[in-house]
Design an enzyme around this catalytic site. Structure first.
Site, PDB file in Angstrom:
ATOM      1  N   ASP A 224       0.732  -1.255  -0.115  1.00  0.00           N
ATOM      2  CA  ASP A 224      -0.127   0.015  -0.140  1.00  0.00           C
ATOM      3  C   ASP A 224       0.582   1.472  -0.166  1.00  0.00           C
ATOM      4  OD1 ASP A 224       1.014  -0.286   2.474  1.00  0.00           O
ATOM      5  OD2 ASP A 224      -0.845   0.234   3.491  1.00  0.00           O
ATOM      6  N   GLU A 225       2.133   1.160  -0.524  1.00  0.00           N
ATOM      7  CA  GLU A 225       2.969   2.373  -0.406  1.00  0.00           C
ATOM      8  C   GLU A 225       3.950   2.252  -1.546  1.00  0.00           C
ATOM      9  OE1 GLU A 225       5.545   3.266   2.792  1.00  0.00           O
ATOM     10  OE2 GLU A 225       5.390   1.230   3.702  1.00  0.00           O
TER      11      GLU A 225
END
Length: 688
Positions: A225-226
């Site tokens: 998610d990053e």
């Protein structure tokens, strides 16, 4: 009588003796004096997560403290806290001695070295790049809300034994990732728990990636998610400011993937990551790319906000007066003596707001190790431990095959039932990678540990290969022949030299240090915290089941944690390593597809010429064929010279040295009729 000046080394030696004396006379502090630091320690590594600003952390720590008291987890955390307190006492004693030395005119060398280091780091400052750190807002929870819109206005979390994430309504109560599920229930009695579904999250992450690659085709996925992007070129080509480009990117992600992201914009990755947490959720923050703005931003930033400074390092720094990044400069003269040279360089770079600007796909970063580990119920039987070791070796073999490596150093890691972590390492005579090899060299280490600790009980076992050797080499060797494999007896023919490993006097491996070490340590801290919290949650639930048989909840579901060997999904995906594996597999699949397409384009049954020297078929292309023959002739000449030298040595006669070697040149053989040579005579050496 005039007092003679004292040398820095003499004063430093005196300081070391004083610290050693203080350490030997320091007794363990009473438990009561430790509990205020223990409560802070129990808050966990995710204390700085967004959405926690208005939370009464003292209430949270009190609940965690009371809920875990009496468990093995609590005892282990208490022991670690006592050890850290004793270590801090030694650090403070050493600092007092260093201050005394400084007052007597010492530490001039340390001050000079610190100033030189700062000047060198400043000289390398790069302000020409625009780096963006993208972080999806409560990613797993946001994906779940797409399927269940009714959850948007109620507190809920994803994960049972350990929360992997929770929405911002739940965060207002103090819930956060890495927290035990039963603790979260005490903080927020109505908290809804959802099971993990990583197939769903992976699919959504790929949707986000399709947008990111439009702004930087070589973006770096830090976890599911990053990501990090370098948008310097994009901004130049589209004549956009960094803020406008990121606003456009965020809007595009929301339109395409239906989730929100937050972003940090800065001159390097370190500051960009800090900034992405400033205006969460669905916001962005920019630090201008000039030295004055960067130093001003870092001056009042708490050290805990920096990636790589975890709970332990934060407490050590706080004890010597470093609470913010701006405090580092005032303590620069002591840092190398207190924490070591690597930590000094790391802290100075943090103070200056420096960081890497090299952003590239995660799968391109050089791997330093490949490993696997698993937790399980306490095991003590030698047969069970060896069965677990064999299973671990099989799992590591799969990872070695997938990543295309063999290891020259094999490390065995264990965690005792008391939560103490130990490791042993060995250097096999050759690089290893098969399950048979891994087990054969790991079993003696396990046996040695069993002899050292009677009745050893384990709850974690892992194997890791370091000093990697790639197996992704071409299939043709220096002489154009198919490369030989490792024999059953272990004879290696890859020609690589065996890598060295630094070990201490007891044979324990000294791990390499550097800036990445601190980020890896913080990541490892989060991972181990998740493992231990999962265990605490299981113990609590078992105790609850023994005391009463609660009615099944429609909202609560069984944890995916497997205590008998399989690592939890949180450990696999929460730390980003599994996501890197997914990216590596995608890259390998894409490369194979491109290779297949290129092979399909080539004509079937293309013409080949046999080399007249080595006999290996070559592509029917004159320039490349002649170059190959030149190489073969050079190797043949070297062989003949070596053979002649051996013959002369046997006859004890000196070798004849050709006259005027400078005028002699190697001639290219004349080819005719498909590669035949006209001159089959022996080629003379062109050097003595």
């Amino acid at each position: 009588m005039e007092r003679m000046p004292r040398h820095n080394d003499d004063l430093a030696a005196e300081a070391e003796d004083a610290v050693a004396t203080a350490a030997s006379t320091t007794s363990a502090l009473p438990d009561a004096s430790q509990h205020h630091t223990l409560k802070y320690h129990l808050l966990g590594p995710s204390l700085t997560k967004s959405g926690q600003d208005g939370v009464d952390q003292s209430k949270v720590s009190e609940i965690i403290y009371n809920a875990s008291k009496g468990s093995k987890y609590f005892t282990n955390e208490e022991n670690k806290d006592k050890s850290l307190t004793a270590k801090i006492d030694r650090i403070l004693a050493k600092k007092r001695e260093l201050q005394r030395i400084e007052a007597q005119g010492g530490l001039k060398n340390e001050l000079k070295a610190a100033e030189i280091c700062i000047e060198e780091l400043e000289y390398g400052r790069d302000l020409s790049q625009t780096i963006v750190h993208i972080d999806c807002d409560a990613f797993y929870a946001a994906v779940e809300e797409l399927d269940r819109p009714e959850l948007k206005d109620v507190p809920f979390a994803v994960g049972m034994g350990v929360l992997t994430t929770c929405n911002y309504h739940a965060r207002k109560f103090g819930c956060r990732s890495g927290m035990a599920g039963f603790v979260a229930d005490k903080l927020c009695p109505g908290l809804i728990h959802l099971p993990l579904n990583f197939e769903k999250y992976t699919a959504k992450a790929k949707e986000v990636r399709t947008v990111l690659e439009q702004y930087d085709p070589r973006f770096e996925s830090a976890s599911m998610d990053e990501a990090y992007l370098n948008i310097t070129t994009y901004c130049q080509e589209h004549q956009l400011s960094p803020e406008d480009a990121v606003s456009q990117l965020r809007a595009q992600v929301h339109a395409h993937a239906k989730i929100t992201i937050s972003a940090g914009i800065a001159a390097n990755a370190r500051i960009a990551k800090i900034c992405s947490n400033k205006n969460k959720p669905n916001g962005q923050f920019l630090v201008p790319s000039d030295r004055a703005s960067i130093l001003a931003f870092m001056r009042h930033l708490p050290t805990r906000k920096v990636n790589g400074i975890g709970r332990v390092f934060e407490r050590e720094l706080d004890a010597i007066g470093v609470k913010t990044c701006g405090d580092i400069y005032a303590q620069r003269i002591y840092l190398s003596r207190l924490f070591g040279e690597k930590a000094f360089n790391f802290l100075v770079s943090v103070h200056l707001g420096l960081g890497r600007t090299d952003v590239r796909p995660a799968e391109e970063f050089e791997r330093k190790s490949v490993g696997t580990e698993s937790t399980f119920h306490d095991l003590s039987s030698p047969a069970e431990l060896r069965e677990k070791l064999r299973w671990t070796a099989e799992e590591l073999e799969k990872d070695m095959l997938r990543t295309g490596f063999r290891g020259r150093t094999l490390v065995l890691k264990i965690k005792l039932h008391s939560y103490e972590v130990l490791s042993r390492q060995v250097q096999p005579p050759r690089a290893v990678g098969t399950k048979e090899e891994l087990y054969r060299f790991a079993e003696p280490m396990l046996e040695k540990l069993e002899r050292e600790m009677d009745g050893m009980k384990l709850r974690l076992m892992g194997l890791r290969c370091t000093h990697l050797v790639s197996t992704k080499k071409g299939e043709v060797d220096f002489f154009g022949r198919v490369r030989r494999r490792v024999s059953e007896q272990g004879a290696e023919v890859d020609g690589q030299e065996r890598g060295g490993v630094d070990v201490d006097e007891d044979g324990w491996q000294k791990w390499p240090t550097g800036d990445e070490e601190f980020e890896d340590a913080a990541r490892q801290e989060r991972q181990e915290e998740a493992e231990e919290t999962e265990r605490l949650s299981q113990q609590y639930e078992q105790q609850e089941d023994e005391e009463q048989d609660p009615p099944p909840s429609a909202q609560r579901q069984t944890s995916k944690y497997d205590p008998d060997g399989a690592p939890s999904d949180y450990r696999r995906y929460g730390n980003g390593f599994a996501w890197r594996s997914i990216l590596e597999e995608e890259a390998a699949a894409a490369a194979a597809e491109r290779a297949a397409e290129e092979a399909a384009k080539e004509p079937v049954g293309r013409e080949q010429w046999d080399c007249p020297i080595c006999g290996v078929p070559q592509a029917a292309e004159e320039k490349g064929f002649n170059a190959h023959i030149d190489g073969c002739l050079s190797r043949r000449t070297i062989k003949e010279i070596v053979r002649s030298t051996d013959e002369v040595s046997e006859n004890k006669a000196p070798m004849a040295v050709p006259a005027s070697t400078a005028k002699r040149k190697r001639g290219r053989p004349v080819l005719k009729d498909g590669g035949g040579r006209t001159d089959q005579g022996r080629k003379r050496a062109f050097f003595a």
